[in-house]
Design an enzyme around this catalytic site. Structure first.
Site, mmCIF file in Angstrom:
data_model
loop_
_atom_site.group_PDB
_atom_site.id
_atom_site.type_symbol
_atom_site.label_atom_id
_atom_site.label_comp_id
_atom_site.label_asym_id
_atom_site.label_seq_id
_atom_site.Cartn_x
_atom_site.Cartn_y
_atom_site.Cartn_z
ATOM 1 N N HIS A 270 21.728 10.478 21.086
ATOM 2 C CA HIS A 270 21.181 11.306 20.684
ATOM 3 C C HIS A 270 19.664 10.805 20.129
ATOM 4 O O HIS A 270 18.911 11.273 19.404
ATOM 5 C CB HIS A 270 21.933 11.935 19.397
ATOM 6 C CG HIS A 270 21.958 10.873 18.229
ATOM 7 N ND1 HIS A 270 23.292 10.176 18.157
ATOM 8 C CD2 HIS A 270 21.103 10.604 17.240
ATOM 9 C CE1 HIS A 270 22.959 9.386 16.826
ATOM 10 N NE2 HIS A 270 21.830 9.652 16.600
ATOM 11 N N ASP B 163 28.179 10.237 23.047
ATOM 12 C CA ASP B 163 27.006 9.804 22.276
ATOM 13 C C ASP B 163 26.535 8.619 22.756
ATOM 14 O O ASP B 163 26.422 7.591 21.971
ATOM 15 C CB ASP B 163 27.002 10.140 20.900
ATOM 16 C CG ASP B 163 25.562 10.118 20.206
ATOM 17 O OD1 ASP B 163 24.743 10.025 20.969
ATOM 18 O OD2 ASP B 163 25.870 9.879 18.857
ATOM 19 N N SER C 119 21.689 4.690 13.762
ATOM 20 C CA SER C 119 22.266 5.234 15.148
ATOM 21 C C SER C 119 22.253 4.348 16.351
ATOM 22 O O SER C 119 21.147 3.907 16.441
ATOM 23 C CB SER C 119 21.382 6.660 15.559
ATOM 24 O OG SER C 119 21.833 7.594 14.288
#
Length: 261
Positions: A65, A120, A213
């Site tokens: 992402h 992810d 992230s």
């Protein structure tokens, strides 16, 4: 879900995405200098957007992402806003998002029930190999399954305030607990699958967030996950965060690196 705050436009190459809120390691502390030599800072147009993990001299692992149309990375940094002679800057020659990650979900303003954010992961191939030094070192992929109850260390740079984009200059570390996936499945509308890990503190107050992230989750000294997504606000009691379970992706990671060396 906090990563959607950061990436509804930016994720597919947009240039006008608003900076994220609630984007920090919550309840953490300044990492000991050079204690995380595999930690990577991922940038888009000179702005820090994500963390990452150095797997070898040529490859960085981060979250799918975090996808944009161009990247650069810094290795061996402790201070986000200060020049450090030991840090290394590299451009990225090509990115490889996991083919099973549903990129279309990043364009949604709200997460539909049952959404699946599995896979992810993304590999970044560096344009020039990293120089391995005392402050820049790769970390190995896991060779055994992580165990619930393990103490894990997550790290990253992000906002130190909950309502405005004020990043931490110092790399932040936080200790959290690896929990059974059922703890996340009970509180998320999205799917929680076996390629994910659930980690946090049920009492709240310690967490990762959007600016982290793609960064590492190291459990009992072993790299077991990368930061994926979690509650908003971060550190919410009773709602742990979700990480990608790396041992499920060893084959894809190794095959992708080998075929694109």
């Amino acid at each position: 879900m906090w990563f959607l705050i950061l990436f509804p436009a930016l994720s597919l190459g947009g240039i006008d995405a608003a900076p994220p809120l609630q984007s920090r390691v919550v309840g953490g502390f300044n990492c000991e200098k050079n204690s995380q030599p595999w930690q990577v800072a991922v940038y888009y147009q000179k702005e820090h957007i994500c963390g990452g993990v150095l797997l070898d001299r040529n490859w960085v692992l981060t979250a799918a992402h975090c996808y944009v149309d161009q990247y650069e990375v810094w290795l061996g940094k402790n201070k986000l806003f200060q020049e450090e002679p030991s840090a290394q800057h590299r451009l990225v020659s090509k990115s490889f998002p996991h083919p099973g990650f549903n990129m279309s979900l990043l364009m949604l303003q709200t997460t539909p029930p049952g959404a699946d954010f599995s896979n992810d992961l993304m590999l970044l191939r560096l344009s020039k190999p990293a120089d391995i030094t005392d402050v820049v070192k790769p970390i190995a992929l896991p060779t055994k399954e992580p165990k619930p109850g393990s103490t894990c260390l997550a790290s990253g740079w992000g906002s130190i305030t909950p309502t405005r984009w004020q990043k931490s200059d110092d790399l932040q570390c936080v200790f959290i607990t690896l929990l059974p996936n059922e703890n996340c499945a009970k509180v998320y509308l999205q799917k929680v699958t076996d390629v994910m890990l659930c980690a946090g503190e049920m009492g709240g107050g310690k967490d990762t967030c959007a600016g982290d992230s793609g960064g590492p989750l190291i459990c009992d000294g072993i790299l077991q996950g990368t930061t994926s997504n979690g509650p908003e606000p971060c550190g919410k009691p009773g709602v742990p965060a979700i990480y990608t379970n790396l041992i499920k992706f060893n084959s894809w990671i190794k095959d992708t690196m080998m075929k694109n060396a």
